[in-house]
Design a protein around this motif. Structure first.
Motif, PDB file in Angstrom:
ATOM      1  N   ALA A  59      -5.274  12.336   2.583  1.00 14.08           N
ATOM      2  CA  ALA A  59      -4.198  13.078   3.251  1.00 14.08           C
ATOM      3  C   ALA A  59      -2.875  12.324   3.158  1.00 14.08           C
ATOM      4  N   LEU A  60      -2.928  10.998   3.350  1.00 12.37           N
ATOM      5  CA  LEU A  60      -1.703  10.198   3.269  1.00 12.37           C
ATOM      6  C   LEU A  60      -1.144  10.214   1.850  1.00 12.37           C
ATOM      7  N   GLY A  61      -2.034  10.079   0.858  1.00 18.02           N
ATOM      8  CA  GLY A  61      -1.590  10.147  -0.534  1.00 18.02           C
ATOM      9  C   GLY A  61      -0.975  11.494  -0.874  1.00 18.02           C
ATOM     10  N   SER A  62      -1.568  12.571  -0.363  1.00 20.38           N
ATOM     11  CA  SER A  62      -1.041  13.921  -0.600  1.00 20.38           C
ATOM     12  C   SER A  62       0.331  14.103   0.040  1.00 20.38           C
ATOM     13  N   LEU A  63       0.496  13.560   1.251  1.00 17.15           N
ATOM     14  CA  LEU A  63       1.785  13.661   1.943  1.00 17.15           C
ATOM     15  C   LEU A  63       2.880  12.927   1.184  1.00 17.15           C
ATOM     16  N   VAL A  64       2.547  11.767   0.629  1.00 17.17           N
ATOM     17  CA  VAL A  64       3.513  10.996  -0.155  1.00 17.17           C
ATOM     18  C   VAL A  64       3.939  11.788  -1.391  1.00 17.17           C
ATOM     19  N   LEU A  65       2.972  12.438  -2.045  1.00 14.60           N
ATOM     20  CA  LEU A  65       3.290  13.250  -3.234  1.00 14.60           C
ATOM     21  C   LEU A  65       4.141  14.453  -2.859  1.00 14.60           C
ATOM     22  N   VAL A  66       3.776  15.156  -1.787  1.00 18.99           N
ATOM     23  CA  VAL A  66       4.529  16.337  -1.342  1.00 18.99           C
ATOM     24  C   VAL A  66       5.953  15.937  -0.949  1.00 18.99           C
ATOM     25  N   ARG A  67       6.078  14.786  -0.275  1.00 22.49           N
ATOM     26  CA  ARG A  67       7.419  14.302   0.092  1.00 22.49           C
ATOM     27  C   ARG A  67       8.288  14.117  -1.150  1.00 22.49           C
ATOM     28  N   GLY A  68       7.722  13.498  -2.187  1.00 23.71           N
ATOM     29  CA  GLY A  68       8.467  13.276  -3.421  1.00 23.71           C
ATOM     30  C   GLY A  68       8.899  14.581  -4.071  1.00 23.71           C
ATOM     31  N   VAL A  69       7.960  15.535  -4.160  1.00 24.46           N
ATOM     32  CA  VAL A  69       8.262  16.823  -4.796  1.00 24.46           C
ATOM     33  C   VAL A  69       9.348  17.571  -4.020  1.00 24.46           C
ATOM     34  N   LEU A  70       9.225  17.604  -2.688  1.00 24.95           N
ATOM     35  CA  LEU A  70      10.190  18.338  -1.865  1.00 24.95           C
ATOM     36  C   LEU A  70      11.583  17.714  -1.901  1.00 24.95           C
ATOM     37  N   PRO A  94     -10.610   2.457   1.353  1.00 29.07           N
ATOM     38  CA  PRO A  94      -9.164   2.685   1.410  1.00 29.07           C
ATOM     39  C   PRO A  94      -8.318   1.849   0.451  1.00 29.07           C
ATOM     40  N   MET A  95      -8.498   0.533   0.442  1.00 32.56           N
ATOM     41  CA  MET A  95      -7.635  -0.312  -0.374  1.00 32.56           C
ATOM     42  C   MET A  95      -7.696   0.065  -1.848  1.00 32.56           C
ATOM     43  N   TYR A  96      -8.908   0.341  -2.351  1.00 30.19           N
ATOM     44  CA  TYR A  96      -9.075   0.638  -3.766  1.00 30.19           C
ATOM     45  C   TYR A  96      -8.662   2.067  -4.100  1.00 30.19           C
ATOM     46  N   LEU A  97      -8.803   2.972  -3.134  1.00 31.15           N
ATOM     47  CA  LEU A  97      -8.329   4.340  -3.356  1.00 31.15           C
ATOM     48  C   LEU A  97      -6.799   4.361  -3.456  1.00 31.15           C
ATOM     49  N   PHE A  98      -6.133   3.593  -2.584  1.00 30.79           N
ATOM     50  CA  PHE A  98      -4.675   3.470  -2.675  1.00 30.79           C
ATOM     51  C   PHE A  98      -4.280   2.827  -4.007  1.00 30.79           C
ATOM     52  N   LEU A  99      -5.058   1.841  -4.439  1.00 26.73           N
ATOM     53  CA  LEU A  99      -4.779   1.169  -5.704  1.00 26.73           C
ATOM     54  C   LEU A  99      -4.937   2.134  -6.882  1.00 26.73           C
ATOM     55  N   ALA A 100      -5.945   3.016  -6.800  1.00 24.34           N
ATOM     56  CA  ALA A 100      -6.132   4.028  -7.855  1.00 24.34           C
ATOM     57  C   ALA A 100      -4.948   5.000  -7.883  1.00 24.34           C
ATOM     58  N   MET A 101      -4.465   5.395  -6.696  1.00 23.16           N
ATOM     59  CA  MET A 101      -3.298   6.277  -6.632  1.00 23.16           C
ATOM     60  C   MET A 101      -2.060   5.592  -7.213  1.00 23.16           C
ATOM     61  N   LEU A 102      -1.913   4.294  -6.915  1.00 25.69           N
ATOM     62  CA  LEU A 102      -0.774   3.534  -7.452  1.00 25.69           C
ATOM     63  C   LEU A 102      -0.877   3.440  -8.972  1.00 25.69           C
ATOM     64  N   ALA A 103      -2.089   3.216  -9.492  1.00 28.51           N
ATOM     65  CA  ALA A 103      -2.291   3.117 -10.944  1.00 28.51           C
ATOM     66  C   ALA A 103      -1.945   4.429 -11.637  1.00 28.51           C
ATOM     67  N   PHE A 104      -2.373   5.555 -11.049  1.00 24.97           N
ATOM     68  CA  PHE A 104      -2.053   6.864 -11.617  1.00 24.97           C
ATOM     69  C   PHE A 104      -0.537   7.099 -11.598  1.00 24.97           C
ATOM     70  N   THR A 105       0.098   6.734 -10.489  1.00 24.63           N
ATOM     71  CA  THR A 105       1.557   6.870 -10.363  1.00 24.63           C
ATOM     72  C   THR A 105       2.275   6.055 -11.425  1.00 24.63           C
ATOM     73  N   ASP A 106       1.809   4.826 -11.641  1.00 22.97           N
ATOM     74  CA  ASP A 106       2.425   3.959 -12.648  1.00 22.97           C
ATOM     75  C   ASP A 106       2.297   4.546 -14.055  1.00 22.97           C
ATOM     76  N   LEU A 107       1.144   5.144 -14.350  1.00 23.96           N
ATOM     77  CA  LEU A 107       0.946   5.764 -15.665  1.00 23.96           C
ATOM     78  C   LEU A 107       1.923   6.917 -15.880  1.00 23.96           C
ATOM     79  N   VAL A 108       2.060   7.777 -14.875  1.00 23.64           N
ATOM     80  CA  VAL A 108       2.967   8.926 -14.995  1.00 23.64           C
ATOM     81  C   VAL A 108       4.420   8.445 -15.091  1.00 23.64           C
ATOM     82  N   LEU A 109       4.785   7.467 -14.253  1.00 25.36           N
ATOM     83  CA  LEU A 109       6.166   6.988 -14.195  1.00 25.36           C
ATOM     84  C   LEU A 109       6.596   6.364 -15.529  1.00 25.36           C
ATOM     85  N   SER A 110       5.776   5.467 -16.062  1.00 25.33           N
ATOM     86  CA  SER A 110       6.143   4.802 -17.320  1.00 25.33           C
ATOM     87  C   SER A 110       6.080   5.759 -18.515  1.00 25.33           C
TER      88      SER A 110
END
Length: 299
Positions: free
Chosen positions: A138-149, A53-69
């Motif tokens: 599932a939690l990561g997907s919900l966070v993404l869907v929340r942002g898009v909606l 879990p911790m590293y999967l969340f970290l990977a999601m955060l890293a991907f988010t940071d790449l897209v955001l910047s």
């Protein structure tokens, strides 16, 4: 309703002569962010022992940071170095969509990582059963869907506004309220929905992060070993600093758009730029370099 075929981004208002040189530290920060986050993603992907879990969340955060910047920096460098501030109306909406959506996702990832730390420290025996890999996905997907909606209506609401030939944006990237200020029609719906979306995302995430770290600190204070207490405090302090580096500039930018008439525009824009660059640069350092399991894979 009419909208201009393009907008003109001015860069950093009031610092037009200096912004060529200001772009260099921005470029260095972006390079560090890209290198750090790609390295994190590759290490976590190739090392099966890090598929937890911790590293999967970290990977999601890293991907988010790449897209955001990446959503804002390449275009911003074109403005600051080459003076190419022109951006098409639909391109502006696309940039706005990605920046606001992944800002929301970043907030959600910080919240999810705080919950993960809470479960790992306060309920270690139930951690793996509650936060299984499918639950993390599932939690990561919900966070993404929340942002898009929540962000999608920004674009639809902007499309219905007339702009009356106003097309100069006093910013270095397309941001919702910066574009709304150009409209010559009634913008109350845009402003109210912007407030609603900000409070839904930031309010819920900050509350959950605060509760999680409060509970974590209570557990740390009960530790019998002084050394274990100091180590846990050090880890929590670095995490809280990263969280503050994201939320404090975000809150400053949000409030300045609505109430900060006396704040110089260049101060506002500089903080808004750093808000999208500093967290992506810091996250791999704080969550990666300070993590012994990850660092061992690097060296």
């Amino acid at each position: 309703f009419s909208h201009p075929p393009y907008f003109l981004l001015v860069g950093i208002p009031g610092l037009e002569k200096e912004q060529f040189w200001i772009a260099f530290p921005f470029c260095i920060m972006y390079a560090i962010a890209v290198l750090g986050n790609i390295t994190l993603l590759l290490i976590i992907k190739t090392e099966p022992s890090l598929h937890e879990p911790m590293y999967l969340f970290l990977a999601m955060l890293a991907f988010t940071d790449l897209v955001l910047s990446t959503s804002m920096l390449p275009k911003m460098l074109g403005i600051l170095w080459l003076g190419s501030g022109e951006i098409g109306f639909l391109s502006c909406l696309a940039q706005l969509f990605f920046i606001h959506t992944f800002s929301s996702v970043e907030s959600g990832m910080l919240m999810a990582m705080a919950l993960d730390r809470y479960m790992a420290i306060c309920h270690p025996l139930r951690h793996s059963s509650i936060l299984s890999v499918p639950a993390v996905v599932a939690l990561g997907s919900l966070v993404l869907v929340r942002g898009v909606l929540l962000v999608s209506p920004f674009c639809f609401l902007l499309c219905r506004l007339p702009f009356c030939q106003h097309h100069v944006i006093s910013h270095s990237y397309c941001e919702h309220m910066a574009v709304v200020k150009l409209a010559c029609g009634d913008t109350r719906v845009n402003v109210m929905y912007g407030l609603f979306a900000a409070f839904i995302v930031t309010g819920s995430d900050v509350i959950l992060i605060s509760v999680s770290y409060t509970m974590i600190l209570r557990v740390i204070m009960r530790l019998s070993s002084r050394e274990a207490q100091l180590k846990s405090f050090s880890t929590c302090t670095s995490h809280v600093c990263v969280i503050l580096a994201f939320y404090v500039p975000a809150l400053f930018t949000f409030l300045t758009h609505r109430f900060g008439k006396s704040i110089p525009p260049h101060v506002h824009i500089m903080v808004a730029n750093l808000y999208l660059l500093v967290p992506p640069m810091l996250n791999p350092i704080v969550y990666g370099v300070r993590n012994k399991k990850l660092w061992d894979r690097v060296v």
